[in-house]
Design a protein around this motif. Structure first.
Motif, PDB file in Angstrom:
ATOM      1  N   VAL A 137       0.977  -1.360  -0.060  1.00 45.61           N
ATOM      2  CA  VAL A 137      -0.083  -0.486   0.119  1.00 45.61           C
ATOM      3  C   VAL A 137       0.685   1.000  -0.141  1.00 45.61           C
ATOM      4  O   VAL A 137       0.057   1.956  -0.787  1.00 45.61           O
ATOM      5  CB  VAL A 137      -1.162  -0.656   1.324  1.00 45.61           C
ATOM      6  CG1 VAL A 137      -1.688   0.977   1.546  1.00 45.61           C
ATOM      7  CG2 VAL A 137      -1.964  -1.175   1.100  1.00 45.61           C
ATOM      8  N   ASP A 138       2.290   0.720   0.817  1.00 43.87           N
ATOM      9  CA  ASP A 138       2.430   2.432   0.741  1.00 43.87           C
ATOM     10  C   ASP A 138       3.787   2.854  -0.261  1.00 43.87           C
ATOM     11  O   ASP A 138       4.263   3.328  -0.729  1.00 43.87           O
ATOM     12  CB  ASP A 138       3.270   1.980   2.208  1.00 43.87           C
ATOM     13  CG  ASP A 138       5.032   1.299   1.937  1.00 43.87           C
ATOM     14  OD1 ASP A 138       4.618   0.646   0.797  1.00 43.87           O
ATOM     15  OD2 ASP A 138       5.249   1.167   2.887  1.00 43.87           O
ATOM     16  N   GLY A 139       3.874   1.946  -1.083  1.00 42.00           N
ATOM     17  CA  GLY A 139       4.416   2.040  -3.070  1.00 42.00           C
ATOM     18  C   GLY A 139       6.382   1.189  -2.530  1.00 42.00           C
ATOM     19  O   GLY A 139       7.007   0.724  -3.902  1.00 42.00           O
ATOM     20  N   TYR A 140       5.941  -0.150  -1.846  1.00 38.60           N
ATOM     21  CA  TYR A 140       6.995  -0.289  -1.070  1.00 38.60           C
ATOM     22  C   TYR A 140       7.344  -1.621  -2.600  1.00 38.60           C
ATOM     23  O   TYR A 140       5.908  -2.170  -2.482  1.00 38.60           O
ATOM     24  CB  TYR A 140       7.170  -1.143   0.002  1.00 38.60           C
ATOM     25  CG  TYR A 140       8.196  -1.610   0.497  1.00 38.60           C
ATOM     26  CD1 TYR A 140       9.567  -0.819   0.636  1.00 38.60           C
ATOM     27  CD2 TYR A 140       8.425  -3.637   0.343  1.00 38.60           C
ATOM     28  CE1 TYR A 140      10.772  -2.461   1.427  1.00 38.60           C
ATOM     29  CE2 TYR A 140       9.858  -4.326   0.610  1.00 38.60           C
ATOM     30  CZ  TYR A 140      10.973  -3.566   0.922  1.00 38.60           C
ATOM     31  OH  TYR A 140      11.521  -3.978   1.228  1.00 38.60           O
ATOM     32  N   THR A 141       7.945  -2.402  -2.988  1.00 33.27           N
ATOM     33  CA  THR A 141       8.253  -3.817  -3.520  1.00 33.27           C
ATOM     34  C   THR A 141       9.078  -4.440  -3.384  1.00 33.27           C
ATOM     35  O   THR A 141       9.968  -4.100  -2.644  1.00 33.27           O
ATOM     36  CB  THR A 141       8.088  -3.441  -5.574  1.00 33.27           C
ATOM     37  OG1 THR A 141       9.150  -2.752  -5.405  1.00 33.27           O
ATOM     38  CG2 THR A 141       6.960  -2.124  -5.398  1.00 33.27           C
TER      39      THR A 141
END
Length: 222
Positions: A137-141
């Motif tokens: 959700v926070d853009g982390y991958t």
């Protein structure tokens, strides 16, 4: 008399706002007040949710369970998205696994959730897929090899030590990437992409951390 009336008014308003915050908090996190964290499993002592250190890239994320969808797409026959209610019907598995952080701390916990293989069965993974890319959700991958996930029967956990996964630990789902460094244990999971890009680099991997994330190898690329 006016002072007494004013005092009762202030007290009533205070109780009202406390009630609103409590109800809102329960609705947002979907946590049960009667859950008790277990500290031992099959003779082994467990760490606690309070032992984890906060090191996310944008702070703890608060996910609304009423609107949440988990997307599974990419190289699949049938891309799908699932609500939390739909995900409750999937097979479940428990695993006792220790998370090792590159910062030097570790926590052993009992994780419970859905095997990724059950999700893959629903969407039908295409033969050319060799990598699974995870999005938060926070853009982390981050990413992991498909073979590793299937051989280890890797799960996405929605419970830890017998309680609903708290927001700080990744509600509604955290990847349990056993035998991998903690940066592979993505939290607040919202999308799973099947890919043929074995060289994909996630958030920390693109900054020099090992793409394999194996505990028995250096944490930085050589």
């Amino acid at each position: 008399m006016q002072k007494l009336s004013r005092a009762f008014t202030v007290l009533a308003l205070s109780l009202f706002f406390v009630l609103v915050f409590v109800v809102a908090g329960f609705g947002e996190q979907n946590l049960s007040t009667d859950e008790v964290e277990i500290r031992e499993y099959q003779g082994e002592k467990l760490g606690s949710v309070s032992d984890f250190r906060e090191n996310s890239i944008r702070g703890v994320q608060k996910v609304d369970p009423a609107t949440y969808r988990l997307v599974v797409d990419g190289l699949v026959a049938k891309p799908l998205s699932f609500s939390l209610e739909e995900l409750r019907s999937f097979p479940r598995k428990k695993k006792l696994v220790t998370l090792f952080c590159v910062e030097g701390w570790q926590v052993k916990a009992l994780w419970e959730g859905i095997p990724l293989s059950a999700l893959f069965e629903k969407v039908g993974v295409l033969p050319e897929a060799n990598t699974v890319i995870f999005y938060a959700v926070d853009g982390y991958t981050t990413s992991l090899p498909l073979d590793y996930i299937l051989e280890r029967d890797i799960i996405i956990a929605d419970k830890i030590n017998g309680i609903t996964l708290p927001p700080a630990q990744g509600f509604p789902f955290q990847l349990v990437a056993e035998s991998k460094w903690g940066y592979k244990w993505i939290r607040w999971l919202e999308r799973i992409e099947l890919s043929d890009n074995a060289n994909y680099r996630g958030y920390w991997e693109s900054k020099g951390y090992s793409n394999s994330g194996d505990l028995n190898r250096p944490m930085f690329e050589q």
